[in-house]
Structure formats: structure tokens, C-alpha cells
Design a protein around this motif. Structure first.
Motif, PDB file in Angstrom:
ATOM      1  N   LEU B  21       1.766 -11.204   2.079  1.00  0.00           N
ATOM      2  CA  LEU B  21       0.787 -10.216   1.632  1.00  0.00           C
ATOM      3  C   LEU B  21       0.414 -10.448   0.173  1.00  0.00           C
ATOM      4  CD1 LEU B  21       2.191  -6.995   3.353  1.00  0.00           C
ATOM      5  CD2 LEU B  21       0.206  -8.370   4.032  1.00  0.00           C
ATOM      6  N   GLN B  22       1.423 -10.742  -0.638  1.00  0.00           N
ATOM      7  CA  GLN B  22       1.129 -10.996  -2.051  1.00  0.00           C
ATOM      8  C   GLN B  22       0.209 -12.197  -2.213  1.00  0.00           C
ATOM      9  OE1 GLN B  22       5.150 -11.243  -3.633  1.00  0.00           O
ATOM     10  NE2 GLN B  22       4.952  -9.199  -4.528  1.00  0.00           N
ATOM     11  N   THR B  25      -3.389 -11.417  -1.692  1.00  0.00           N
ATOM     12  CA  THR B  25      -4.136 -10.638  -2.698  1.00  0.00           C
ATOM     13  C   THR B  25      -5.036 -11.562  -3.515  1.00  0.00           C
ATOM     14  OG1 THR B  25      -2.369 -10.852  -4.339  1.00  0.00           O
ATOM     15  CG2 THR B  25      -2.332  -8.901  -2.939  1.00  0.00           C
ATOM     16  N   LEU B  71      -6.306 -10.093   3.717  1.00  0.00           N
ATOM     17  CA  LEU B  71      -5.528  -8.867   3.533  1.00  0.00           C
ATOM     18  C   LEU B  71      -6.356  -7.659   3.955  1.00  0.00           C
ATOM     19  CD1 LEU B  71      -2.926  -7.643   2.190  1.00  0.00           C
ATOM     20  CD2 LEU B  71      -4.317  -7.415   0.119  1.00  0.00           C
ATOM     21  N   ALA B  73      -5.455  -3.865   3.320  1.00  0.00           N
ATOM     22  CA  ALA B  73      -4.370  -3.118   2.672  1.00  0.00           C
ATOM     23  C   ALA B  73      -4.280  -1.656   3.088  1.00  0.00           C
ATOM     24  CB  ALA B  73      -4.502  -3.223   1.157  1.00  0.00           C
ATOM     25  N   GLU B  74      -5.260  -1.158   3.819  1.00  0.00           N
ATOM     26  CA  GLU B  74      -5.244   0.285   4.126  1.00  0.00           C
ATOM     27  C   GLU B  74      -3.889   0.800   4.634  1.00  0.00           C
ATOM     28  OE1 GLU B  74      -8.562  -0.943   6.189  1.00  0.00           O
ATOM     29  OE2 GLU B  74      -8.525  -1.516   4.077  1.00  0.00           O
TER      30      GLU B  74
END
Lengths: 105, 105
Positions: B21-22, B25, B71, B73-74
Motif C-alpha cells: 500500500l505504501q 501511494t 491504491l 484508500a477509502e
DNA sequence: TTGACATGTCGGCAATCTCCGACATATCTT
DNA sequence: AAGATATGTCGGAGATTGCCGACATGTCAA
């Protein structure tokens, strides 16, 4: 006291443990009292408490023959820190959803 | 799209998935490119991506013979919401630590 | 001291997770 | 069309998790 990030996220991965932490926001509780809140055997809850202890999310205070569990929320700050860089992403998305809703009017 | 809270916390419980996930970003990446960032077989990473997809934390866009992951992110907002009631606890604690430090001066 | 009570830990079982190699599928290049 | 490339999925092995009943330990009350 520094706790591995992994331990904290792992502790939060289970719904029983998340619920335990929520219960403890209302104040300290005994192990038995906590166990009664779940449809689980007492040992099962005791083991969840052990995981929370390992993540330093709770600490316990012996009180006679019972043991009071307290919330220690600092390790959750690590989760907050991890989450922070993502915040702008979901906010951006919410804003664009709001824009769409506005256009619809 | 609503995702069970459990799926999200479960997805975050693994360090490889948090790292994925990082990485995302910084922008979309192909599956293979992502896999190269880890000391893992490609199938292992593919399965982590599947878990992230189930939690709706990523979505993928086929682009010719490769697939770009993005991504989304919600669902992390749910984690933020869950975390929020605890914030005051760790802030209180940090404040008292700061007070002690102040006294020490 | 004895018995009741609150709690932690152990042994074991079933389910889930993590990983890998092998294979299947779809797309591009020649 | 044939081969190379990018990726997903399957089957299975080993580790971990979650749960329980049984037992051990420590504390209170009579």
C-alpha cells in the motif's frame, strides 16, 4: 516501551480483540467481566488478552484474586502514524464524490 | 462499495501488504514491478494483492499484457474512524509524559 | 486449614495463512 | 502462427491462529 508495529497490527486483526479495546475505553475491567461479554470460553478470551498484552495495548493490575485490565493506547499512535500518509487519498476521493453529488443537483 | 471492517484490518495485518500500500501511494505500478520489491516469489505477492483487492484497498486496470494496480484508500477511512475514539487516550498519555519531562528541567 | 473463587497456562485439534513450484490464460512481437 | 512475456490460480507443505477442556496457581472467606 517500543512495540513492533507488526504486533500492534496483528493484535487489531481480530474482532474480539478490537472489541476488548473498545470495552476498556470505558474504564478498567476484570478478566472475568471481559470474558462475560463474549460468546467464548474464558481461556479463549484470556489468550486474546495475552496478545493485547504482547502488543502493549493493555496492562493489568492484580487486585486481590482478580486482575484489572487497563487500556494503554500509545501503541495505537503507531497505527495513526502509519495511516496518516493515506489520509489525503481518501479525502481527495470523498471530495470528488461530493463534487459529483453537487453536479447532480 | 462497503467492505467488512474485518477484511480491512485483516489486510493490514501483514507487513508485505502494508508495504504494498505504501508503494502504491507513489502512483500506480504493475504487478511484476511490485513483486520485484520483495524477497518473495511472484505468486506470493499476487496472493497478497488478492487480499488487498478483497478489502477494496487496491483496484487494477488491465493494460495490454500487464496490469496496473492503483491504491483505493477509502476503506482505510474505516480504520481511521475506528481509531478515533482512542486518540484522546494516547494524547493524554503523551501530555503527561511531556509534563514529566518539563518537571525534570 | 479448607473450600470456593478468579485467573493463567497447557495440550491438542481444526481452520486459516503464507509461501512456493507448476500450470493456465491472455497479450504482444516477430 | 509461434515464441516470449505478464499475470493469475491451483495444489500442497509448513507455520500460525483460535478455540476448548483440563489443570495449576494464587487469593479470599469461613
Amino acid at each position: 516501551m517500543v512495540v513492533p508495529e507488526d504486533d500492534v497490527f496483528l493484535a487489531l486483526a481480530n474482532p474480539v480483540r478490537r472489541r476488548l479495546l473498545q470495552l476498556l475505553t470505558q474504564g478498567p475491567r476484570t478478566a472475568g467481566d471481559l470474558a462475560d461479554q463474549f460468546d467464548l470460553s474464558r481461556p479463549a478470551v484470556a489468550e486474546h488478552l495475552q496478545v493485547l498484552r504482547r502488543a502493549a495495548l493493555v496492562h493489568d493490575e492484580p487486585r486481590g484474586r482478580q486482575r484489572h485490565y487497563h487500556l494503554t493506547a500509545e501503541p495505537l499512535a503507531q497505527v495513526g502514524d502509519w495511516l496518516h500518509p493515506f489520509e489525503r487519498f481518501w479525502r481527495e476521493r470523498l471530495r470528488s464524490l461530493a463534487d459529483v453529488a453537487e453536479e447532480d443537483q
